[in-house]
Design a protein around this motif. Structure first.
Motif, PDB file in Angstrom:
ATOM      1  N   PRO A  18       0.809  -1.226   0.000  1.00 13.19           N
ATOM      2  CA  PRO A  18       0.000   0.000   0.000  1.00 13.19           C
ATOM      3  C   PRO A  18       0.842   1.275   0.000  1.00 13.19           C
ATOM      4  O   PRO A  18       0.484   2.252  -0.654  1.00 13.19           O
ATOM      5  CB  PRO A  18      -0.818  -0.100   1.284  1.00 13.19           C
TER       6      PRO A  18
ATOM      7  N   ALA B 280       1.739   2.930  -3.262  1.00 14.48           N
ATOM      8  CA  ALA B 280       0.697   3.575  -4.066  1.00 14.48           C
ATOM      9  C   ALA B 280       1.022   5.052  -4.243  1.00 14.48           C
ATOM     10  O   ALA B 280       1.692   5.661  -3.405  1.00 14.48           O
ATOM     11  CB  ALA B 280      -0.665   3.427  -3.373  1.00 14.48           C
TER      12      ALA B 280
ATOM     13  N   THR C  28      -3.339  -0.475  -7.205  1.00 16.93           N
ATOM     14  CA  THR C  28      -2.836   0.403  -6.152  1.00 16.93           C
ATOM     15  C   THR C  28      -3.595   1.709  -6.245  1.00 16.93           C
ATOM     16  O   THR C  28      -3.985   2.135  -7.332  1.00 16.93           O
ATOM     17  CB  THR C  28      -1.322   0.688  -6.276  1.00 16.93           C
TER      18      THR C  28
ATOM     19  N   LYS D 119      -3.911   4.710   1.721  1.00 18.34           N
ATOM     20  CA  LYS D 119      -3.297   4.079   0.553  1.00 18.34           C
ATOM     21  C   LYS D 119      -3.671   2.611   0.592  1.00 18.34           C
ATOM     22  O   LYS D 119      -3.745   2.019   1.670  1.00 18.34           O
ATOM     23  CB  LYS D 119      -1.780   4.244   0.573  1.00 18.34           C
TER      24      LYS D 119
ATOM     25  N   ALA E 226      -3.683  -1.404  -1.682  1.00 20.36           N
ATOM     26  CA  ALA E 226      -3.151  -2.247  -2.737  1.00 20.36           C
ATOM     27  C   ALA E 226      -3.869  -3.588  -2.687  1.00 20.36           C
ATOM     28  O   ALA E 226      -4.295  -4.042  -1.622  1.00 20.36           O
ATOM     29  CB  ALA E 226      -1.643  -2.454  -2.562  1.00 20.36           C
TER      30      ALA E 226
END
Length: 157
Positions: free
Chosen positions: A47, A50, A98, A114, A116
């Motif tokens: 994450p 991202a 992402t 963030k 993913a």
């Protein structure tokens, strides 16, 4: 009426000096390769890798925009910015996603998330104000990780 006949070709066999020819034989080495499935497994993105979202703003006059792009392979990218929330997200041809978003809460604090995800890997999220696991949750996660590790080792052997 005249008779027309096709000419017959005359072939004479002749041998011109025959010499042995050395031909290099390629060396092929076999390697044992264990293939468990024909599926491509891509490493899941983290994450924090991202892209950062644009920061939201309530004080500035609205200046924003949006974008979107995609192709025939399933890849895409989109986002929007301006005002009290923003977002960006991308997906590659392997299905890995992402993204990130930011928003302003009622107390006028800016929050950023963030995330993913990848096929077969699950969804991960990161944020500065996400609560830390309690001891009970941590023990359940550890037990779950052991079960997953045991299942993976059983299928790989």
């Amino acid at each position: 009426m005249p008779v027309v006949r096709a000419a017959t070709p005359v072939v004479k066999a002749s041998v011109v000096g025959i010499q042995p020819v050395a031909v290099a034989t390629p060396v092929v080495r076999a390697a044992a390769v264990a293939v468990s499935s024909p599926v491509i497994v891509a490493e899941a993105p983290e994450p924090l890798d991202a892209p950062n979202p644009p920061m939201p703003s309530l004080n500035a006059p609205f200046v924003g925009g949006q974008f979107h792009a995609q192709d025939d392979m399933g890849q895409y990218a989109f986002g929007h910015h301006g005002g009290s929330n923003t977002r960006v997200e991308t997906r590659d041809y392997l299905g890995r996603v992402t993204g990130s978003f930011s928003y302003i809460n009622p107390d006028n604090d800016v929050h950023v998330r963030k995330y993913a995800a990848a096929p077969g890997m699950g969804f991960k999220v990161a944020g500065s104000d996400i609560p830390v696991d309690t001891p009970e949750v941590a023990s359940v996660k550890a037990a779950h990780a052991k079960v997953i590790a045991a299942a993976r080792s059983a299928t790989s052997s």
